[in-house]
Design an enzyme around this catalytic site. Structure first.
Site, PDB file in Angstrom:
ATOM      1  N   HIS A  36       0.866  -1.189   0.000  1.00 20.71           N
ATOM      2  CA  HIS A  36       0.000   0.000   0.000  1.00 20.71           C
ATOM      3  C   HIS A  36       0.898   1.233   0.000  1.00 20.71           C
ATOM      4  O   HIS A  36       2.100   1.121   0.292  1.00 20.71           O
ATOM      5  CB  HIS A  36      -0.869   0.012   1.263  1.00 20.71           C
ATOM      6  N   HIS A 120       5.780   6.207  -0.869  1.00 18.82           N
ATOM      7  CA  HIS A 120       6.519   4.969  -1.135  1.00 18.82           C
ATOM      8  C   HIS A 120       5.632   3.758  -0.823  1.00 18.82           C
ATOM      9  O   HIS A 120       4.629   3.887  -0.117  1.00 18.82           O
ATOM     10  CB  HIS A 120       7.760   4.911  -0.223  1.00 18.82           C
TER      11      HIS A 120
HETATM   12  O1  3AM Z   1       3.467   2.497   4.708  1.00 21.41           O
HETATM   13  P1  3AM Z   1       4.667   2.020   5.455  1.00 21.41           P
HETATM   14  O2  3AM Z   1       4.933   0.562   5.242  1.00 21.41           O
HETATM   15  O3  3AM Z   1       5.877   2.862   5.251  1.00 21.41           O
HETATM   16  O4  3AM Z   1       5.339   1.297   9.272  1.00 21.41           O
HETATM   17  C1  3AM Z   1       3.949   1.491   9.187  1.00 21.41           C
HETATM   18  C2  3AM Z   1       3.447   1.477   7.759  1.00 21.41           C
HETATM   19  O5  3AM Z   1       4.363   2.220   6.992  1.00 21.41           O
HETATM   20  C3  3AM Z   1       3.617   2.899   9.587  1.00 21.41           C
HETATM   21  O6  3AM Z   1       2.324   3.084   9.053  1.00 21.41           O
HETATM   22  C4  3AM Z   1       2.163   2.291   7.884  1.00 21.41           C
HETATM   23  C5  3AM Z   1       0.920   1.451   7.994  1.00 21.41           C
HETATM   24  O7  3AM Z   1       0.989   0.642   9.153  1.00 21.41           O
HETATM   25  N1  3AM Z   1       3.645   3.134  11.022  1.00 21.41           N
HETATM   26  C6  3AM Z   1       3.482   2.250  12.006  1.00 21.41           C
HETATM   27  N2  3AM Z   1       3.589   2.850  13.201  1.00 21.41           N
HETATM   28  C7  3AM Z   1       3.841   4.159  12.968  1.00 21.41           C
HETATM   29  C8  3AM Z   1       4.051   5.300  13.783  1.00 21.41           C
HETATM   30  N3  3AM Z   1       4.011   5.225  15.117  1.00 21.41           N
HETATM   31  C9  3AM Z   1       3.875   4.351  11.561  1.00 21.41           C
HETATM   32  N4  3AM Z   1       4.106   5.543  10.993  1.00 21.41           N
HETATM   33  C10 3AM Z   1       4.301   6.582  11.832  1.00 21.41           C
HETATM   34  N5  3AM Z   1       4.264   6.482  13.166  1.00 21.41           N
END
Ligand code: 3AM
Length: 178
Positions: A36, A120
């Site tokens: 995603h 990304h």
């Molecule tokens: O979309 P990506 O994969 O970069 O790493 C988690 C994921 O990122 C991120 O939110 C997306 C959907 O779960 N994520 C998890 N915890 C987070 C936090 N505390 C976070 N992003 C910011 N702060």
């Protein structure tokens, strides 16, 4: 509920991305169904807040736009690679939608997102030990380009943290209209 707002990707794109992945020991590859593009991480919120956020997201008016994925990269923290991703072009359509979502989330009561938006799709996570191999992978696949895909909706996902990988469930889809 643990929530985030994201773009889902067409199946063909997920298949192309997953075909590229593999071959680096020690990294955790994201399952293709979990690919995603995060527009806004929300985090854990109570049910009443989730309703407020849903109302705010449903009021967003934005036009469909084309999304192109282009090139690979890594995110690092304290010199350690945390994740490997394919980058999305930061086109006006994508930036406009992200800005509208950010405004809506703040109006609904969330604190501002501090991190700059770097669109990304995460392909793998790493504990930082595979630095050289990840760098090689980025170089080897850096010419990756997706065909532009039309984005006609965005999605509020819930996330349940599992033992191996999180389980993402699309809760609400919001249509973009010209
Ligand atoms: O979309 P990506 O994969 O970069 O790493 C988690 C994921 O990122 C991120 O939110 C997306 C959907 O779960 N994520 C998890 N915890 C987070 C936090 N505390 C976070 N992003 C910011 N702060």
């Amino acid at each position: 509920m643990r929530l985030f707002v994201a773009l889902d990707l067409p199946q063909e794109v997920k298949i192309r991305l997953s075909a590229m992945c593999g071959g680096i020991p020690g990294v955790r590859w994201v399952k293709p169904e979990n690919y995603h593009l995060t527009l806004r991480f929300i985090g854990e919120v109570p049910g009443y807040m989730a309703e407020e956020l849903d109302i705010a997201l449903a009021s967003i008016r934005a036009k469909p736009f084309e999304l192109s994925l282009s090139g690979l990269g890594t995110f690092e923290k304290s010199g350690r690679v945390q994740s490997l991703h394919v980058a999305a072009e930061r086109t006006p359509g994508l930036a406009h939608l992200q800005a509208k979502i950010e405004t809506a989330m703040q109006r609904a009561g969330l604190p501002p997102e501090r991190k700059k938006f770097a669109p990304h799709v995460t392909l793998a996570r790493s504990d930082g030990s595979s630095l050289n191999k990840l760098a090689g992978f980025v170089q080897a696949h850096n010419l990756f380009r997706s065909e532009p895909v039309m984005v006609e909706h965005f999605v509020l996902f819930s996330s349940r943290l599992g033992k191996e990988q999180a389980v993402y469930t699309p809760e609400v889809e919001y249509a973009l209209a010209a």
